[in-house]
Design a protein around this motif. Structure first.
Motif, PDB file in Angstrom:
ATOM      1  N   ARG A 282      23.659  -5.838   1.035  1.00 23.15           N
ATOM      2  CA  ARG A 282      24.948  -6.494   0.842  1.00 23.15           C
ATOM      3  C   ARG A 282      25.878  -5.536   0.107  1.00 23.15           C
ATOM      4  O   ARG A 282      25.481  -4.853  -0.816  1.00 23.15           O
ATOM      5  CB  ARG A 282      24.766  -7.763   0.019  1.00 23.15           C
ATOM      6  CG  ARG A 282      26.076  -8.410  -0.396  1.00 23.15           C
ATOM      7  CD  ARG A 282      25.847  -9.650  -1.180  1.00 23.15           C
ATOM      8  NE  ARG A 282      25.940 -10.739  -0.213  1.00 23.15           N
ATOM      9  CZ  ARG A 282      25.936 -12.012  -0.545  1.00 23.15           C
ATOM     10  NH1 ARG A 282      25.785 -12.362  -1.785  1.00 23.15           N
ATOM     11  NH2 ARG A 282      26.062 -12.930   0.367  1.00 23.15           N
ATOM     12  N   VAL A 283      27.144  -5.517   0.540  1.00 24.33           N
ATOM     13  CA  VAL A 283      28.175  -4.732  -0.123  1.00 24.33           C
ATOM     14  C   VAL A 283      29.307  -5.683  -0.466  1.00 24.33           C
ATOM     15  O   VAL A 283      29.778  -6.433   0.393  1.00 24.33           O
ATOM     16  CB  VAL A 283      28.703  -3.591   0.784  1.00 24.33           C
ATOM     17  CG1 VAL A 283      29.821  -2.829   0.086  1.00 24.33           C
ATOM     18  CG2 VAL A 283      27.579  -2.646   1.182  1.00 24.33           C
ATOM     19  N   VAL A 284      29.743  -5.676  -1.725  1.00 23.68           N
ATOM     20  CA  VAL A 284      30.852  -6.525  -2.166  1.00 23.68           C
ATOM     21  C   VAL A 284      31.954  -5.613  -2.691  1.00 23.68           C
ATOM     22  O   VAL A 284      31.711  -4.775  -3.557  1.00 23.68           O
ATOM     23  CB  VAL A 284      30.411  -7.510  -3.278  1.00 23.68           C
ATOM     24  CG1 VAL A 284      31.594  -8.347  -3.737  1.00 23.68           C
ATOM     25  CG2 VAL A 284      29.268  -8.386  -2.801  1.00 23.68           C
ATOM     26  N   ILE A 285      33.151  -5.776  -2.162  1.00 26.70           N
ATOM     27  CA  ILE A 285      34.307  -5.027  -2.646  1.00 26.70           C
ATOM     28  C   ILE A 285      35.190  -6.008  -3.388  1.00 26.70           C
ATOM     29  O   ILE A 285      35.712  -6.968  -2.809  1.00 26.70           O
ATOM     30  CB  ILE A 285      35.081  -4.375  -1.481  1.00 26.70           C
ATOM     31  CG1 ILE A 285      34.168  -3.390  -0.747  1.00 26.70           C
ATOM     32  CG2 ILE A 285      36.343  -3.683  -2.000  1.00 26.70           C
ATOM     33  CD1 ILE A 285      34.788  -2.787   0.492  1.00 26.70           C
ATOM     34  N   GLU A 286      35.333  -5.785  -4.685  1.00 27.15           N
ATOM     35  CA  GLU A 286      36.147  -6.657  -5.525  1.00 27.15           C
ATOM     36  C   GLU A 286      37.562  -6.106  -5.563  1.00 27.15           C
ATOM     37  O   GLU A 286      37.791  -5.001  -6.019  1.00 27.15           O
ATOM     38  CB  GLU A 286      35.558  -6.737  -6.933  1.00 27.15           C
ATOM     39  CG  GLU A 286      34.175  -7.363  -6.955  1.00 27.15           C
ATOM     40  CD  GLU A 286      33.567  -7.424  -8.344  1.00 27.15           C
ATOM     41  OE1 GLU A 286      34.168  -6.890  -9.309  1.00 27.15           O
ATOM     42  OE2 GLU A 286      32.486  -8.010  -8.465  1.00 27.15           O
ATOM     43  N   THR A 287      38.519  -6.887  -5.082  1.00 27.59           N
ATOM     44  CA  THR A 287      39.901  -6.452  -5.024  1.00 27.59           C
ATOM     45  C   THR A 287      40.687  -6.987  -6.204  1.00 27.59           C
ATOM     46  O   THR A 287      40.284  -7.956  -6.846  1.00 27.59           O
ATOM     47  CB  THR A 287      40.562  -6.913  -3.707  1.00 27.59           C
ATOM     48  OG1 THR A 287      40.560  -8.339  -3.678  1.00 27.59           O
ATOM     49  CG2 THR A 287      39.818  -6.364  -2.500  1.00 27.59           C
ATOM     50  N   ALA A 288      41.816  -6.358  -6.464  1.00 34.15           N
ATOM     51  CA  ALA A 288      42.652  -6.753  -7.603  1.00 34.15           C
ATOM     52  C   ALA A 288      43.222  -8.160  -7.433  1.00 34.15           C
ATOM     53  O   ALA A 288      43.430  -8.868  -8.416  1.00 34.15           O
ATOM     54  CB  ALA A 288      43.792  -5.748  -7.792  1.00 34.15           C
TER      55      ALA A 288
ATOM     56  N   ASP B 279      31.610 -10.533   6.287  1.00 32.69           N
ATOM     57  CA  ASP B 279      31.156 -11.842   6.734  1.00 32.69           C
ATOM     58  C   ASP B 279      31.880 -12.952   5.993  1.00 32.69           C
ATOM     59  O   ASP B 279      31.964 -14.067   6.468  1.00 32.69           O
ATOM     60  CB  ASP B 279      29.644 -11.997   6.506  1.00 32.69           C
ATOM     61  CG  ASP B 279      28.852 -11.061   7.387  1.00 32.69           C
ATOM     62  OD1 ASP B 279      29.285 -10.793   8.527  1.00 32.69           O
ATOM     63  OD2 ASP B 279      27.797 -10.600   6.937  1.00 32.69           O
ATOM     64  N   ALA B 280      32.380 -12.651   4.806  1.00 35.17           N
ATOM     65  CA  ALA B 280      33.026 -13.676   3.992  1.00 35.17           C
ATOM     66  C   ALA B 280      34.067 -13.030   3.105  1.00 35.17           C
ATOM     67  O   ALA B 280      33.972 -11.869   2.760  1.00 35.17           O
ATOM     68  CB  ALA B 280      32.001 -14.390   3.118  1.00 35.17           C
ATOM     69  N   VAL B 281      35.054 -13.802   2.756  1.00 33.51           N
ATOM     70  CA  VAL B 281      36.028 -13.392   1.764  1.00 33.51           C
ATOM     71  C   VAL B 281      35.957 -14.431   0.675  1.00 33.51           C
ATOM     72  O   VAL B 281      36.140 -15.616   0.925  1.00 33.51           O
ATOM     73  CB  VAL B 281      37.453 -13.309   2.342  1.00 33.51           C
ATOM     74  CG1 VAL B 281      38.454 -12.976   1.255  1.00 33.51           C
ATOM     75  CG2 VAL B 281      37.519 -12.277   3.448  1.00 33.51           C
TER      76      VAL B 281
ATOM     77  N   GLY C 285      36.133 -14.479 -13.786  1.00 30.16           N
ATOM     78  CA  GLY C 285      35.898 -13.287 -12.999  1.00 30.16           C
ATOM     79  C   GLY C 285      34.698 -13.355 -12.079  1.00 30.16           C
ATOM     80  O   GLY C 285      34.398 -12.406 -11.403  1.00 30.16           O
ATOM     81  N   ALA C 286      33.982 -14.461 -12.041  1.00 27.64           N
ATOM     82  CA  ALA C 286      32.822 -14.564 -11.160  1.00 27.64           C
ATOM     83  C   ALA C 286      33.304 -14.795  -9.739  1.00 27.64           C
ATOM     84  O   ALA C 286      34.275 -15.497  -9.517  1.00 27.64           O
ATOM     85  CB  ALA C 286      31.927 -15.722 -11.592  1.00 27.64           C
ATOM     86  N   THR C 287      32.625 -14.197  -8.784  1.00 27.09           N
ATOM     87  CA  THR C 287      33.019 -14.397  -7.395  1.00 27.09           C
ATOM     88  C   THR C 287      32.243 -15.551  -6.812  1.00 27.09           C
ATOM     89  O   THR C 287      31.166 -15.891  -7.269  1.00 27.09           O
ATOM     90  CB  THR C 287      32.758 -13.137  -6.555  1.00 27.09           C
ATOM     91  OG1 THR C 287      31.359 -12.880  -6.576  1.00 27.09           O
ATOM     92  CG2 THR C 287      33.516 -11.949  -7.064  1.00 27.09           C
ATOM     93  N   ALA C 288      32.778 -16.124  -5.760  1.00 27.08           N
ATOM     94  CA  ALA C 288      32.150 -17.275  -5.133  1.00 27.08           C
ATOM     95  C   ALA C 288      30.876 -16.905  -4.388  1.00 27.08           C
ATOM     96  O   ALA C 288      30.136 -17.771  -3.990  1.00 27.08           O
ATOM     97  CB  ALA C 288      33.137 -17.930  -4.158  1.00 27.08           C
ATOM     98  N   VAL C 289      30.621 -15.602  -4.190  1.00 28.80           N
ATOM     99  CA  VAL C 289      29.435 -15.208  -3.447  1.00 28.80           C
ATOM    100  C   VAL C 289      28.271 -14.849  -4.360  1.00 28.80           C
ATOM    101  O   VAL C 289      27.191 -14.585  -3.893  1.00 28.80           O
ATOM    102  CB  VAL C 289      29.716 -14.011  -2.508  1.00 28.80           C
ATOM    103  CG1 VAL C 289      30.692 -14.424  -1.445  1.00 28.80           C
ATOM    104  CG2 VAL C 289      30.209 -12.823  -3.286  1.00 28.80           C
TER     105      VAL C 289
END
Length: 140
Positions: A30-36, A66-68, A75-79
């Protein structure tokens, strides 16, 4: 630079090694890119290549997100975590669904990415069986 269209991959690796370029395939799940802006991109099963050229590391991701996920409070992401097993999150997701069971965040994503109205995005999602990537592709 090389005209690598018909070049033997083995010869290409030799040339890159002579130039001091090391290429390595990473076994990424899995790769997660956290955007501003908080719309994080999540790639599951993407092909990731690391290239080291004279100490400068470059990573290439091949695949489609696969998801945004929107960043939540704190700051926690939904994934993050394993939400599929959390019944409390299932109830929260149902509140966002329209009558057709398509999450509102998917409708917003498709509308934004394809540059169409929410109504058109919802119709495209219905036609694509709720798959945002396919709905976006169909609208473009």
């Amino acid at each position: 630079m090389f005209g690598g269209g018909g070049m033997n991959p083995r010869k290409m690796k030799q040339m890159m090694k002579q130039m001091g370029i090391d290429v390595e395939e990473l076994d990424a799940e899995r790769v997660v890119i956290e955007t501003a802006d908080g719309d994080d991109l999540v790639f599951d099963g993407a092909q990731v290549t690391k290239m080291d050229a004279q100490g400068q590391e470059t990573y290439q991701i091949v695949g489609s997100p696969d998801a945004v996920a929107d960043a939540g409070a704190g700051g926690a992401t939904a994934v993050e975590g394993d939400e599929a097993d959390d019944p409390a999150l299932d109830d929260a997701d149902d509140a966002d669904d329209g009558d057709d069971g398509i999450p509102e965040e998917d409708v917003k994503l498709v509308a934004q990415q394809a540059g169409v109205s929410k109504e058109a995005a919802r119709e495209a999602l219905e036609a694509a069986n709720g798959e945002p990537a396919r709905a976006i592709a169909d609208l473009q």
